[in-house]
Write a protein that holds these residues in place. Structure first.
Motif, PDB file in Angstrom:
ATOM      1  N   ALA A 420       0.675  -1.311  -0.227  1.00 44.43           N
ATOM      2  CA  ALA A 420       0.149  -0.084  -0.032  1.00 44.43           C
ATOM      3  C   ALA A 420       0.809   1.366  -0.031  1.00 44.43           C
ATOM      4  O   ALA A 420       0.396   2.288  -0.711  1.00 44.43           O
ATOM      5  CB  ALA A 420      -0.916  -0.015   1.324  1.00 44.43           C
ATOM      6  N   GLU A 421       1.925   1.262   0.716  1.00 41.88           N
ATOM      7  CA  GLU A 421       2.868   2.351   0.774  1.00 41.88           C
ATOM      8  C   GLU A 421       3.393   2.653  -0.560  1.00 41.88           C
ATOM      9  O   GLU A 421       3.867   3.710  -1.071  1.00 41.88           O
ATOM     10  CB  GLU A 421       4.018   2.157   1.780  1.00 41.88           C
ATOM     11  CG  GLU A 421       3.243   2.051   3.306  1.00 41.88           C
ATOM     12  CD  GLU A 421       3.304   3.455   3.950  1.00 41.88           C
ATOM     13  OE1 GLU A 421       3.577   4.561   3.068  1.00 41.88           O
ATOM     14  OE2 GLU A 421       2.783   3.799   5.118  1.00 41.88           O
ATOM     15  N   ILE A 422       3.930   1.425  -1.409  1.00 44.28           N
ATOM     16  CA  ILE A 422       4.526   1.768  -2.811  1.00 44.28           C
ATOM     17  C   ILE A 422       3.581   2.295  -3.667  1.00 44.28           C
ATOM     18  O   ILE A 422       3.835   3.154  -4.501  1.00 44.28           O
ATOM     19  CB  ILE A 422       5.122   0.388  -3.053  1.00 44.28           C
ATOM     20  CG1 ILE A 422       6.011  -0.257  -2.243  1.00 44.28           C
ATOM     21  CG2 ILE A 422       5.270   0.369  -4.548  1.00 44.28           C
ATOM     22  CD1 ILE A 422       7.371   0.297  -2.491  1.00 44.28           C
ATOM     23  N   LEU A 423       2.215   1.651  -3.612  1.00 48.29           N
ATOM     24  CA  LEU A 423       1.249   2.126  -4.484  1.00 48.29           C
ATOM     25  C   LEU A 423       0.958   3.889  -4.260  1.00 48.29           C
ATOM     26  O   LEU A 423       0.594   4.341  -4.957  1.00 48.29           O
ATOM     27  CB  LEU A 423      -0.051   1.165  -4.381  1.00 48.29           C
ATOM     28  CG  LEU A 423      -1.382   1.683  -5.095  1.00 48.29           C
ATOM     29  CD1 LEU A 423      -0.782   1.515  -6.340  1.00 48.29           C
ATOM     30  CD2 LEU A 423      -2.476   0.850  -5.038  1.00 48.29           C
ATOM     31  N   ALA A 424       0.736   4.100  -2.808  1.00 50.58           N
ATOM     32  CA  ALA A 424       0.240   5.379  -2.627  1.00 50.58           C
ATOM     33  C   ALA A 424       1.596   6.303  -3.126  1.00 50.58           C
ATOM     34  O   ALA A 424       1.222   7.227  -3.558  1.00 50.58           O
ATOM     35  CB  ALA A 424       0.276   5.399  -0.871  1.00 50.58           C
ATOM     36  N   CYS A 425       2.645   6.096  -2.773  1.00 48.21           N
ATOM     37  CA  CYS A 425       3.767   6.738  -3.267  1.00 48.21           C
ATOM     38  C   CYS A 425       4.060   6.777  -4.633  1.00 48.21           C
ATOM     39  O   CYS A 425       4.191   8.066  -5.379  1.00 48.21           O
ATOM     40  CB  CYS A 425       5.001   6.338  -2.531  1.00 48.21           C
ATOM     41  SG  CYS A 425       6.582   7.320  -2.990  1.00 48.21           S
ATOM     42  N   SER A 426       3.872   5.825  -5.386  1.00 46.37           N
ATOM     43  CA  SER A 426       3.816   5.935  -6.980  1.00 46.37           C
ATOM     44  C   SER A 426       2.645   6.599  -7.608  1.00 46.37           C
ATOM     45  O   SER A 426       2.900   7.022  -8.754  1.00 46.37           O
ATOM     46  CB  SER A 426       3.752   4.361  -7.371  1.00 46.37           C
ATOM     47  OG  SER A 426       4.841   3.623  -6.760  1.00 46.37           O
ATOM     48  N   THR A 427       1.524   6.509  -7.019  1.00 43.68           N
ATOM     49  CA  THR A 427       0.337   7.203  -7.773  1.00 43.68           C
ATOM     50  C   THR A 427       0.291   8.642  -7.149  1.00 43.68           C
ATOM     51  O   THR A 427      -0.503   9.393  -7.752  1.00 43.68           O
ATOM     52  CB  THR A 427      -0.987   6.713  -7.410  1.00 43.68           C
ATOM     53  OG1 THR A 427      -1.193   6.282  -5.892  1.00 43.68           O
ATOM     54  CG2 THR A 427      -0.992   5.105  -8.010  1.00 43.68           C
ATOM     55  N   GLY A 428       0.899   9.116  -6.013  1.00 41.52           N
ATOM     56  CA  GLY A 428       0.632  10.340  -5.517  1.00 41.52           C
ATOM     57  C   GLY A 428      -0.608  10.536  -4.696  1.00 41.52           C
ATOM     58  O   GLY A 428      -0.899  11.546  -4.513  1.00 41.52           O
ATOM     59  N   LYS A 429      -1.304   9.381  -4.599  1.00 44.01           N
ATOM     60  CA  LYS A 429      -2.428   9.508  -3.789  1.00 44.01           C
ATOM     61  C   LYS A 429      -2.213   9.055  -2.226  1.00 44.01           C
ATOM     62  O   LYS A 429      -0.980   8.372  -1.526  1.00 44.01           O
ATOM     63  CB  LYS A 429      -3.514   8.283  -4.219  1.00 44.01           C
ATOM     64  CG  LYS A 429      -3.961   8.697  -5.644  1.00 44.01           C
ATOM     65  CD  LYS A 429      -4.936   7.809  -6.252  1.00 44.01           C
ATOM     66  CE  LYS A 429      -5.541   8.113  -7.652  1.00 44.01           C
ATOM     67  NZ  LYS A 429      -6.345   9.389  -7.598  1.00 44.01           N
ATOM     68  N   SER A 430      -3.277   9.219  -1.525  1.00 41.55           N
ATOM     69  CA  SER A 430      -3.067   8.786   0.074  1.00 41.55           C
ATOM     70  C   SER A 430      -3.381   7.307   0.123  1.00 41.55           C
ATOM     71  O   SER A 430      -4.251   6.729  -0.591  1.00 41.55           O
ATOM     72  CB  SER A 430      -3.965   9.630   1.029  1.00 41.55           C
ATOM     73  OG  SER A 430      -5.417   9.442   0.556  1.00 41.55           O
ATOM     74  N   LEU A 431      -3.029   6.855   1.595  1.00 40.95           N
ATOM     75  CA  LEU A 431      -3.519   5.554   1.749  1.00 40.95           C
ATOM     76  C   LEU A 431      -4.888   5.353   1.806  1.00 40.95           C
ATOM     77  O   LEU A 431      -5.540   4.313   1.401  1.00 40.95           O
ATOM     78  CB  LEU A 431      -2.867   5.195   3.118  1.00 40.95           C
ATOM     79  CG  LEU A 431      -1.377   4.819   3.198  1.00 40.95           C
ATOM     80  CD1 LEU A 431      -0.814   4.520   4.549  1.00 40.95           C
ATOM     81  CD2 LEU A 431      -0.862   3.781   2.323  1.00 40.95           C
ATOM     82  N   ALA A 432      -5.755   6.362   2.025  1.00 40.18           N
ATOM     83  CA  ALA A 432      -7.162   6.322   2.074  1.00 40.18           C
ATOM     84  C   ALA A 432      -7.738   6.080   0.850  1.00 40.18           C
ATOM     85  O   ALA A 432      -8.708   5.514   0.356  1.00 40.18           O
ATOM     86  CB  ALA A 432      -7.681   7.277   2.930  1.00 40.18           C
TER      87      ALA A 432
END
Length: 461
Positions: A420-432
């Motif tokens: 989830a941290e990787i995905l959020a960082c890569s998309t510029g989105k929040s974990l929520a």
């Protein structure tokens, strides 16, 4: 079932106190627990014949541990107790169990989930080498097996468990080469106001730290870029501090970056979820008393949000009172209100802990492409980023479908936080915004033969 069929999952602090309240009201709950003996993780009991005393095992908490164990022993004649039993699915007001190689189904009218927590795992170079453990696993080795994980040990990561385990290991005679904390001293200082809301807990933490310093244990705060190296097993650990790399010889490492609630059963029970900024995790919705969004399903302890053992005992009592109230029984309203006020105060302290020991914000950005995130399916950080950059993935379940992250034996319990941290960082989105992995049975590994003998389970999209 004309009479209420109450099932409590978990015999830790929350589950034991919930059972105590229900038994006092004349009910006979079923208590299901994976462990051989009651106590949960924090008050885990060793096998029979173990020679170390409770004072040696639990330190300052020995009196609390003894009280909880004694309470449960008194309850044994008034509950149906199923130890060494895994609840691996929940479907249609029925639990699927696996105990001592045998499958059975257990229907319920009311379900109390006291499922506890698991280490938050953030992979680093060398984390798959033999000799690398989570902090929780290292604590289990000490309490349940009476052994330590190596002859020269480094504890790395962040969170209160880091210092507690260092103290417990050092008191047991282990050689602690270093404690490497990714949290900074400045951040802890800024959290002082909230931490003072539980002065006794704060005092214990300061004592652990002072004791380690006085006994020559190397404690380094504000570390970055932790890496473990070795040919066949752990040989060295390195880290950066103030821009300089340092290296230390060791043969075992225990790491963890806080705790995450175990929420899979709540998901399968149909509970609605919401994102908790405090816990940095999707959690099942619950009211102040512990009622979930599903009638007859209650949550208590760290499985509904990390708050610690003291809060778990209180939350177990509070949820049991809510259950009794829903059954139409008279409860002590004054006690309910006192519990509510105390739990609210503990939440203030919890906010302080999150400020003092935050998840390393730079981890996802610095994690190398070749680093394995999902060890079950051997999925790397680069593969996750590729799914974002070339397939436009912005949601966790879509990421799972494209890469198989979270499809292995752990069902995402270990890897989902890092993914989830990787995905959020890569998309510029929040974990929520990126969502969460949906729970799937079996929630933990189980023998294939046992699964084949089990009743069919529903498919979940």
């Amino acid at each position: 079932m004309d009479e209420p069929r109450i099932v409590i999952v978990g015999a830790g602090p929350a589950g034991v106190r919930a059972a105590e309240v229900l038994v006092a009201a004349g009910l006979r709950p079923v208590v299901v627990d994976e462990n051989q003996r009651a106590g949960g993780q924090v008050y885990r009991q060793p096998p029979a014949g173990f020679v170390r005393s409770k004072k040696q095992l639990y330190g300052f908490e020995s009196a609390k541990a003894d009280a909880l164990h004694r309470t449960f022993n008194k309850l044994r004649s008034y509950i149906n107790y199923l130890p060494e039993t895994l609840v691996w699915n929940c479907d249609g007001r029925q639990l699927d169990l696996l105990g001592r190689g045998q499958h059975q189904s257990l229907p319920y009218t009311h379900l109390m989930l006291c499922t506890g927590a698991i280490d938050r795992v953030l992979p680093f170079p060398g984390w798959l080498l033999p000799g690398v453990y989570t902090l929780g696993a290292a604590q289990v080795a000490l309490k349940a097996q009476g052994c330590v994980i190596g002859s020269r040990i480094v504890l790395a990561g962040s969170g209160p468990l880091l210092y507690l385990l260092a103290y417990q290991y050092a008191k047991a005679g282990a050689d602690i080469a270093a404690v490497l904390d990714t949290a900074s001293f400045a951040g802890k200082l800024q959290a002082t106001f909230d931490l003072l809301k539980q002065p006794l807990a704060l005092a214990k933490g300061l004592y652990f730290l002072a004791w380690l310093h006085c006994h020559g244990v190397k404690v380094v705060e504000g570390v970055e870029k932790i890496a473990v190296k070795g040919e066949q097993k752990v040989e060295t650990i390195s880290w950066h501090k103030d821009g300089r790399e340092q290296t230390l010889e060791c043969d075992a490492v225990a790491s963890g970056f806080g705790l995450r609630s175990e929420t899979q059963l709540a998901d399968l029970a149909g509970c609605a979820f919401e994102f908790s900024q405090l816990n940095q995790q999707w959690l099942p919705q619950r009211d102040q008393a512990g009622r979930s969004s599903v009638k007859g399903v209650y949550l208590a302890g760290d499985g509904g949000g990390i708050a610690g053992a003291d809060a778990a005992e209180l939350a177990g009592r509070r949820a049991a009172l809510a259950l009794l109230e829903d059954l139409g029984k008279t409860i002590d309203v004054g006690e309910s209100r006192r519990l509510d006020r105390t739990l609210q105060r503990i939440q203030g302290f919890r906010r302080g802990l999150e400020r003092a020991f935050p998840t390393p914000v730079e981890w996802a950005r610095e994690c190398a492409d070749e680093e394995i995130i999902c060890r079950c399916e051997e999925i790397t950080a680069g593969e996750l980023r590729h799914a974002v950059n070339h397939a436009g993935t912005v949601e966790m379940n879509r990421l799972k479908a494209l890469t198989r992250v979270g499809m292995g034996r752990c069902q995402g319990r270990v890897c989902s936080a890092a993914a989830a941290e990787i995905l959020a960082c890569s998309t510029g989105k929040s974990l929520a915004e990126i969502g969460r992995l949906r729970g799937q049975p079996p929630i933990k590994p189980m023998p294939v033969a046992a699964g084949a003998a089990a009743s069919p389970v529903r498919e979940t999209s």
